[in-house]
Design an enzyme around this catalytic site. Structure first.
Site, short mmCIF file in Angstrom:
data_model
loop_
_atom_site.label_atom_id
_atom_site.label_comp_id
_atom_site.label_asym_id
_atom_site.label_seq_id
_atom_site.Cartn_x
_atom_site.Cartn_y
_atom_site.Cartn_z
N LYS A 13 -7.15 -76.84 2.37
CA LYS A 13 -5.72 -76.81 1.97
C LYS A 13 -4.82 -76.50 3.16
O LYS A 13 -3.80 -77.16 3.36
CB LYS A 13 -5.49 -75.75 0.88
CG LYS A 13 -6.32 -75.95 -0.38
CD LYS A 13 -5.97 -74.93 -1.45
CE LYS A 13 -6.25 -73.48 -1.08
NZ LYS A 13 -7.68 -73.13 -0.99
N ARG A 88 -2.29 -69.51 -8.31
CA ARG A 88 -3.74 -69.28 -8.44
C ARG A 88 -4.10 -68.77 -9.83
O ARG A 88 -5.29 -68.54 -10.09
CB ARG A 88 -4.18 -68.24 -7.41
CG ARG A 88 -4.79 -68.81 -6.13
CD ARG A 88 -5.06 -67.63 -5.25
NE ARG A 88 -6.10 -67.74 -4.26
CZ ARG A 88 -5.87 -68.03 -2.98
NH1 ARG A 88 -4.68 -68.36 -2.56
NH2 ARG A 88 -6.87 -67.99 -2.12
N ARG A 127 -15.48 -70.36 10.79
CA ARG A 127 -14.15 -70.70 11.33
C ARG A 127 -13.50 -69.55 12.09
O ARG A 127 -13.69 -68.38 11.77
CB ARG A 127 -13.23 -71.27 10.24
CG ARG A 127 -12.82 -70.32 9.17
CD ARG A 127 -12.05 -71.07 8.07
NE ARG A 127 -11.60 -70.14 7.06
CZ ARG A 127 -10.94 -70.48 5.97
NH1 ARG A 127 -10.67 -71.75 5.70
NH2 ARG A 127 -10.56 -69.56 5.09
N ARG A 161 -10.80 -64.30 10.33
CA ARG A 161 -10.26 -63.59 9.17
C ARG A 161 -11.30 -62.60 8.66
O ARG A 161 -12.47 -62.94 8.52
CB ARG A 161 -9.92 -64.59 8.06
CG ARG A 161 -8.63 -65.34 8.33
CD ARG A 161 -8.39 -66.42 7.33
NE ARG A 161 -8.57 -66.02 5.93
CZ ARG A 161 -8.22 -66.77 4.90
NH1 ARG A 161 -7.68 -67.96 5.08
NH2 ARG A 161 -8.42 -66.35 3.67
N ARG A 172 -14.37 -64.85 -3.58
CA ARG A 172 -13.17 -65.70 -3.62
C ARG A 172 -13.44 -66.96 -4.43
O ARG A 172 -12.58 -67.45 -5.17
CB ARG A 172 -12.74 -66.04 -2.17
CG ARG A 172 -12.13 -64.83 -1.46
CD ARG A 172 -12.15 -64.95 0.06
NE ARG A 172 -11.37 -66.06 0.57
CZ ARG A 172 -11.52 -66.56 1.80
NH1 ARG A 172 -12.42 -66.06 2.64
NH2 ARG A 172 -10.78 -67.56 2.19
P1 AMP Z 1 -5.99 -67.70 1.29
O1 AMP Z 1 -5.51 -67.63 2.70
O2 AMP Z 1 -5.17 -68.63 0.43
O3 AMP Z 1 -7.47 -67.96 1.17
O4 AMP Z 1 -5.75 -66.24 0.68
C1 AMP Z 1 -6.41 -65.09 1.20
C2 AMP Z 1 -6.34 -63.95 0.20
O5 AMP Z 1 -4.97 -63.62 -0.08
C3 AMP Z 1 -6.93 -64.28 -1.17
O6 AMP Z 1 -8.33 -64.10 -1.21
C4 AMP Z 1 -6.18 -63.28 -2.06
O7 AMP Z 1 -6.69 -61.97 -1.90
C5 AMP Z 1 -4.79 -63.30 -1.45
N1 AMP Z 1 -3.93 -64.36 -2.04
C6 AMP Z 1 -3.41 -65.44 -1.41
N2 AMP Z 1 -2.68 -66.18 -2.25
C7 AMP Z 1 -2.74 -65.56 -3.46
C8 AMP Z 1 -2.20 -65.85 -4.74
N3 AMP Z 1 -1.46 -66.96 -4.96
N4 AMP Z 1 -2.48 -64.99 -5.75
C9 AMP Z 1 -3.22 -63.88 -5.55
N5 AMP Z 1 -3.77 -63.56 -4.37
C10 AMP Z 1 -3.53 -64.39 -3.33
#
Ligand code: AMP
Length: 214
Positions: A13, A88, A127, A161, A172
């Site tokens: 994404k 989400r 990554r 990360r 996740r």
């Molecule tokens: P991502 O970079 O999108 O993989 O997000 C990393 C982490 O941020 C996720 O595992 C969640 O803990 C938090 N996070 C990001 N976007 C959301 C969302 N829309 N709702 C809830 N938690 C989020």
């Protein structure tokens, strides 16, 4: 144009959003990036979110919807939005409808990146990115041309990360299956979902998305 990119962690994404930003002048709205910036800056939101993110669980719906709302508020109304990692949950999907309506926007496309979950773990745990310019790399698939030196800016510091480890990735993915995948039928009912093979190479995935948007 306003679109959502949906798919489990590691589906591409962020990579695809960045490419659409470069090619179409759209704006990427990534709640993950916003939350990581808040954690880094140690804001009250960042302090609350850190442990939840490190565990691979979801941050509260109120927090992420408020972040998205503030970003859209600040955006030029002619600039298209790519929602990356948001919504989400069903609650976030309903909040997004309200936020978009408030700004006179509507959703044009929801693009689901379909992927093989087992391959994703390898994608994610390998990554890393340049600590200076953010260019993404991978231990196996995309190493810097000169070991230890960023291809783009020449920096020598890289970062990973903290949630890109196997245990957190599994959580996740479970969160994605339990809370995010169930929102697809909402958009299917509106006839705006397109499915793209996220296991194809990066260029092919972008071409397919471009074809859907044009
Ligand atoms: P991502 O970079 O999108 O993989 O997000 C990393 C982490 O941020 C996720 O595992 C969640 O803990 C938090 N996070 C990001 N976007 C959301 C969302 N829309 N709702 C809830 N938690 C989020």
């Amino acid at each position: 144009m306003n679109i959502i990119l949906l798919g489990p962690p590691g589906a591409g994404k962020g990579t695809q959003s960045q490419r659409l930003v470069d090619r179409r002048g759209m704006r990427q709205l990534s709640t993950g990036d916003m939350l990581r910036a808040a954690v880094k800056a140690q804001t009250p939101i960042g302090q609350r979110a850190k442990a939840v993110m490190d565990a691979g669980e979801l941050v509260s719906d109120e927090i992420v919807s408020a972040l998205i709302s503030a970003e859209l508020e600040a955006m030029d109304e002619d600039t298209g939005a790519i929602f990356d990692g948001y919504p989400r949950t069903a609650v976030q999907a309903a909040a997004l409808d309200e936020i978009l309506a408030k700004h006179g926007r509507s959703l044009d496309h929801v693009i689901e990146l379909e992927v093989n979950e087992d391959a994703l773990v390898e994608r994610i745990v390998g990554r890393f990115s340049c600590a200076n310019c953010g260019k993404g790399y991978h231990d196996i698939f995309e190493r810097p041309k000169v070991e230890g030196v960023c291809d783009v800016c020449g920096a020598t510091e890289f970062k990973r990360r903290p949630d890109d480890n196997e245990e957190t990735v599994r959580t996740r993915m479970a969160e994605y299956r339990a809370k995010t995948a169930p929102i697809l039928p909402i958009y299917d009912a509106q006839g705006i979902v397109s499915r793209v093979d996220g296991m194809a190479d990066i260029e092919a995935v972008t071409d397919r998305i471009e074809a859907i948007l044009s």
